[in-house]
Design an enzyme around this catalytic site. Sequence first.
Site, mmCIF file in Angstrom:
data_model
loop_
_atom_site.group_PDB
_atom_site.id
_atom_site.type_symbol
_atom_site.label_atom_id
_atom_site.label_comp_id
_atom_site.label_asym_id
_atom_site.label_seq_id
_atom_site.Cartn_x
_atom_site.Cartn_y
_atom_site.Cartn_z
ATOM 1 N N MET A 1 6.216 -49.145 -45.235
ATOM 2 C CA MET A 1 4.809 -49.393 -44.892
ATOM 3 C C MET A 1 3.899 -48.963 -46.047
ATOM 4 S SD MET A 1 4.508 -48.903 -40.824
ATOM 5 C CE MET A 1 4.494 -47.126 -40.781
ATOM 6 N N ALA B 1 8.482 -40.226 -53.321
ATOM 7 C CA ALA B 1 9.852 -40.093 -53.845
ATOM 8 C C ALA B 1 10.923 -40.396 -52.787
ATOM 9 C CB ALA B 1 10.049 -38.691 -54.410
ATOM 10 N N GLY B 2 10.587 -40.232 -51.500
ATOM 11 C CA GLY B 2 11.545 -40.588 -50.443
ATOM 12 C C GLY B 2 11.840 -42.082 -50.457
ATOM 13 N N HIS B 3 10.770 -42.887 -50.470
ATOM 14 C CA HIS B 3 10.949 -44.342 -50.557
ATOM 15 C C HIS B 3 11.708 -44.708 -51.835
ATOM 16 C CE1 HIS B 3 6.965 -44.199 -48.254
ATOM 17 N NE2 HIS B 3 7.747 -44.875 -47.424
ATOM 18 N N ASP C 1 13.746 -40.484 -40.561
ATOM 19 C CA ASP C 1 13.444 -41.143 -39.289
ATOM 20 C C ASP C 1 14.771 -41.419 -38.583
ATOM 21 O OD1 ASP C 1 10.403 -41.729 -39.567
ATOM 22 O OD2 ASP C 1 11.270 -42.262 -41.492
ATOM 23 N N GLN D 1 14.949 -43.715 -35.590
ATOM 24 C CA GLN D 1 14.729 -45.094 -36.040
ATOM 25 C C GLN D 1 16.022 -45.674 -36.628
ATOM 26 O OE1 GLN D 1 11.022 -46.638 -38.023
ATOM 27 N NE2 GLN D 1 12.202 -46.229 -39.849
ATOM 28 N N SER E 1 6.272 -37.718 -46.648
ATOM 29 C CA SER E 1 5.810 -38.717 -45.689
ATOM 30 C C SER E 1 4.468 -39.244 -46.164
ATOM 31 C CB SER E 1 5.650 -38.071 -44.309
ATOM 32 O OG SER E 1 4.881 -38.916 -43.474
ATOM 33 N N ARG F 1 2.110 -39.888 -44.392
ATOM 34 C CA ARG F 1 1.079 -39.215 -43.595
ATOM 35 C C ARG F 1 0.678 -37.864 -44.187
ATOM 36 N NH1 ARG F 1 3.997 -42.023 -39.756
ATOM 37 N NH2 ARG F 1 2.734 -43.361 -38.404
#
Length: 279
Positions: free
Chosen positions: A30, A35-37, A151, A154, A187, A189
């Site tokens: 999204m 760095a996670g993505h 997640d 998910q 995140s 967020r």
Amino acid sequence: MILFKKVEDLSSFLNSCRQQQQSIGFVPTMGALHAGHLSLIDKCRAENKIVCCSIFVNPTQFNNVNDLEHYPNTIEQDIELLIKHQCDVLFLPERDEVYPSQFDFKKFDLGGLEHIWEGKFRPGHFQGVCQVVDRLLQIVNPSSLYLGQKDLQQCLVIDKLLSETGRRNIKLSIEPTIREADGLAMSSRNLRLSTKERQAANEIYKALLYVKTSAGDTPLSHRVEEARTHLANKGFRLDYLAVVDANDLTETDDRSKTLVAIVAAYSGEIRLIDNLFLN
Ligand code: AMP
């Protein structure tokens, strides 16, 4: 990197890749990339000829309008990062491309996973996630799909979706959670936390570590209760903190199972989730 906004253009490009037997790895996101993505992009890059990333803030998975309206958008920086990480294809659709007017919204059978934990506190969330992932998989038709363990529920839901929709041929890779230096799970967020909230946010990870480091003889339930109290004392509003079986997320303290501590907590207005395997 080629940027596609239209389904038709993306499909015809990916069809020609498939005709040349090129493997296509897919990383749905999204946006507001961190760095996670990028760890998912890097893994996808290492394992595939074509790396496809999507950025689409999916309205059907938000049960909170405020959360959707304030979802961070850093698209220019995202594009630069994707180029740097050698992404080949970015799919950046408008809402109508993903959900055209005659779109047939399906109802997916997600079994018990739908209504527990995230499902309980975010009603309709996982049906929304499945709507968009089903649609994106239909468009991209990848050989491999990359998701983050952050997640976890998910991941289990999408694994179920792959079975339910006859897509077991897609290889699902679940990659470790990338954290900030102080332990906070990265995140999008996190960008919305105030300076003070950000400083305190690593208490969530510390609470999970506290449960993990519990000595063999201490009942896990005691440690869980102490961790809940600790977070409440630090000003967090807890949706849940529990130890569950990693395979089906049912609550248990049976140490012979693969256990994972899961948490969802509000820091002010911002809802943060995290998890940590215990064994
Ligand atoms: P999102 O943009 O939040 O929908 O996330 C897109 C993908 O990145 C999902 O598979 C997430 O699980 C994954 N992801 C998000 N945060 C992290 C993280 N801190 N470490 C690893 N993967 C992550």
